[in-house]
Design a protein around this motif. Structure first.
Motif, PDB file in Angstrom:
ATOM      1  N   GLY A 123       0.819  -1.210   0.000  1.00  0.00           N
ATOM      2  CA  GLY A 123       0.000   0.000   0.000  1.00  0.00           C
ATOM      3  C   GLY A 123       0.850   1.256   0.000  1.00  0.00           C
ATOM      4  O   GLY A 123       2.069   1.211  -0.243  1.00  0.00           O
ATOM      5  N   GLY A 124       0.181   2.371   0.311  1.00  0.00           N
ATOM      6  CA  GLY A 124       0.851   3.663   0.261  1.00  0.00           C
ATOM      7  C   GLY A 124       1.904   3.829   1.346  1.00  0.00           C
ATOM      8  O   GLY A 124       2.992   4.368   1.101  1.00  0.00           O
TER       9      GLY A 124
ATOM     10  N   HIS B 221       1.570  13.471   5.103  1.00  0.00           N
ATOM     11  CA  HIS B 221       0.926  12.339   5.793  1.00  0.00           C
ATOM     12  C   HIS B 221       1.917  11.730   6.788  1.00  0.00           C
ATOM     13  O   HIS B 221       3.135  11.799   6.584  1.00  0.00           O
TER      14      HIS B 221
ATOM     15  N   ASN C 172      -4.564  14.852   1.851  1.00  0.00           N
ATOM     16  CA  ASN C 172      -5.737  14.023   2.128  1.00  0.00           C
ATOM     17  C   ASN C 172      -6.726  14.678   3.086  1.00  0.00           C
ATOM     18  O   ASN C 172      -7.862  14.247   3.176  1.00  0.00           O
TER      19      ASN C 172
ATOM     20  N   GLN D 119      -3.480  10.111  -2.852  1.00  0.00           N
ATOM     21  CA  GLN D 119      -4.838  10.664  -3.033  1.00  0.00           C
ATOM     22  C   GLN D 119      -5.142  11.039  -4.474  1.00  0.00           C
ATOM     23  O   GLN D 119      -6.296  11.319  -4.812  1.00  0.00           O
TER      24      GLN D 119
ATOM     25  N   HIS E  68      -6.901   0.958  -2.421  1.00  0.00           N
ATOM     26  CA  HIS E  68      -8.186   1.163  -1.741  1.00  0.00           C
ATOM     27  C   HIS E  68      -8.673   2.603  -1.785  1.00  0.00           C
ATOM     28  O   HIS E  68      -9.771   2.913  -1.341  1.00  0.00           O
TER      29      HIS E  68
END
Ligand code: PLP
Length: 378
Positions: free
Chosen positions: A72-73, A100, A153, A181, A203
């Motif tokens: 994932g990210g 983030h 985000n 994002q 996701h």
């Protein structure tokens, strides 16, 4: 009576596209071979992984050899940061205070371990990076690692990636952008961007959780963060999430195929909510450039109200009414710590901030329901 449920937290995650759910169910039954096995079961899985890589690379106008699948990210961000700082013996890094935590924490860890000096580039009242300050920081330091996210985000601020890349190139800096994002929400032509690393997460665009990818430019050469088998051309060990990878590629394909129409639809939803909020709540405020529809992340609308005591219960009450939204990022609301982005962007104001975020499945009825709920709570 069954409570209506409204999901306005699409920046935290999105529902999986039903056609992808069907595809995954079928694949789960058939494609269980390990891609590293040389028999036909394995080869079939390997083909799925490689076809997915090709699909993604084509959509971004880059080579499949630049795409590496991750969990994932967060993993993609960590990998870019830790591996390049370590392998290139980088002593100075730059990010912004509204990055983030998947970027801030690994960088702050390296700073604490005295491996790097960490600078925060100035941002304006909208959260936009000062290109002049970036240049000053790069000019006065040794070779630097720069991490600036594409779109925030929590407040939807979009950074000028191309210009930042140009400046990084001028000073021979390594440039990483967290594009979690914006991937599959905005078109990318990687050949036109001077970026070394980009992070993506399925996701966030109607794919499954726990799978993403990192784009790594051929101009940088790093060693793996996760060691073990020889998967991903020795860049990321661990048996591939075949199903997730195929679903990620499919989700990206669907997003880019319908991009114009979905963007138009979601912008319309966002504009409708802005209008309704202004009509019904004269004291509403909007974070950063949220009302500037073409210059903010169209999926995110972050608002605030003057703080009142009973706002403590606001998210709880919205939840009781079936409405999902957040007080910043998913991790911030889960941890109940408040948003570092909201507080960085408006440090002096005593307000209650709420992030609503939309998808192609959000309807005007969802907005009406939410506005009516807010009327009873604000
Ligand atoms: N970066 C940004 C900007 C995000 O919004 C998120 C998701 O919350 C992440 C990184 C982390 O991605 P993942 O959930 O795939 O680890």
């Amino acid at each position: 009576m069954k409570t209506r449920r409204v999901f306005l937290d699409n920046a935290a995650t999105t529902t999986i596209d039903p056609s992808i759910v069907d595809m995954m169910i079928n694949m789960m039954k058939i494609n269980y071979g390990n891609p590293s096995s040389i028999h036909s079961f394995g080869r079939e899985s390997k083909t799925l992984v490689e076809k997915s890589r090709k699909t993604i690379a084509k959509l971004l106008n880059t080579s499949p050899s630049n795409i590496f699948f991750t969990s994932g990210g967060t993993e993609a961000d960590n990998m870019a940061i830790k591996c390049s700082i370590n392998d290139y013996d980088i002593k100075h890094a730059i990010t912004s205070k509204i990055s983030h935590h998947a970027v801030l924490y690994p960088l702050q860890d390296l700073e604490e371990e005295k491996k790097i000096e960490l600078s925060y580039v100035d941002i304006d009242k909208y959260g936009i990076v000062s290109l002049d300050h970036l240049e000053v920081l790069l000019k006065s330091n040794p070779r630097t690692f720069v991490s600036i996210m594409h779109a925030n985000n929590e407040i939807g601020t979009i950074q000028p990636l191309k210009e930042i890349g140009n400046i990084c190139k001028k000073y021979d800096a390594i440039f990483h952008s967290d594009t979690v994002q914006t991937m599959a929400h905005y078109p990318f032509n990687i050949k036109e961007l001077d970026v070394h690393f980009m992070a993506a997460s399925a996701h966030k665009f109607h794919g499954p959780k726990g799978v993403g990818f990192i784009y790594i430019s051929e101009d940088v050469n790093i060693s793996p963060m996760i060691r073990g088998g020889e998967q991903e051309r020795k860049m990321r060990a661990g048996t591939e999430n075949v199903l997730g990878i195929a679903a990620l590629a499919k989700a990206m394909e669907i997003s880019y195929k319908n991009l114009d129409q979905d963007v138009k639809y979601i912008k319309d939803i966002k504009l409708y909510m802005i209008e309704q909020l202004k009509v019904h709540f004269p004291n509403v405020g909007f974070y950063a450039k949220c009302t500037d529809i073409n210059n903010s992340l169209y999926t995110v609308l972050s608002i605030y109200f003057p703080k009142k005591e009973d706002h403590e219960m606001l998210f709880f009450n919205l939840d009781i009414m079936g409405i999902a939204c957040s007080g910043g990022s998913a991790c911030a609301s889960g941890g109940n710590k408040g948003s570092h982005v909201f507080s960085n962007i408006m440090p002096d104001k005593d307000v209650t901030g709420i992030r609503f975020s939309f998808s192609k499945y959000t309807t005007r009825d969802d907005i009406d329901y939410t506005i009516n709920a807010l009327k009873t709570l604000i």
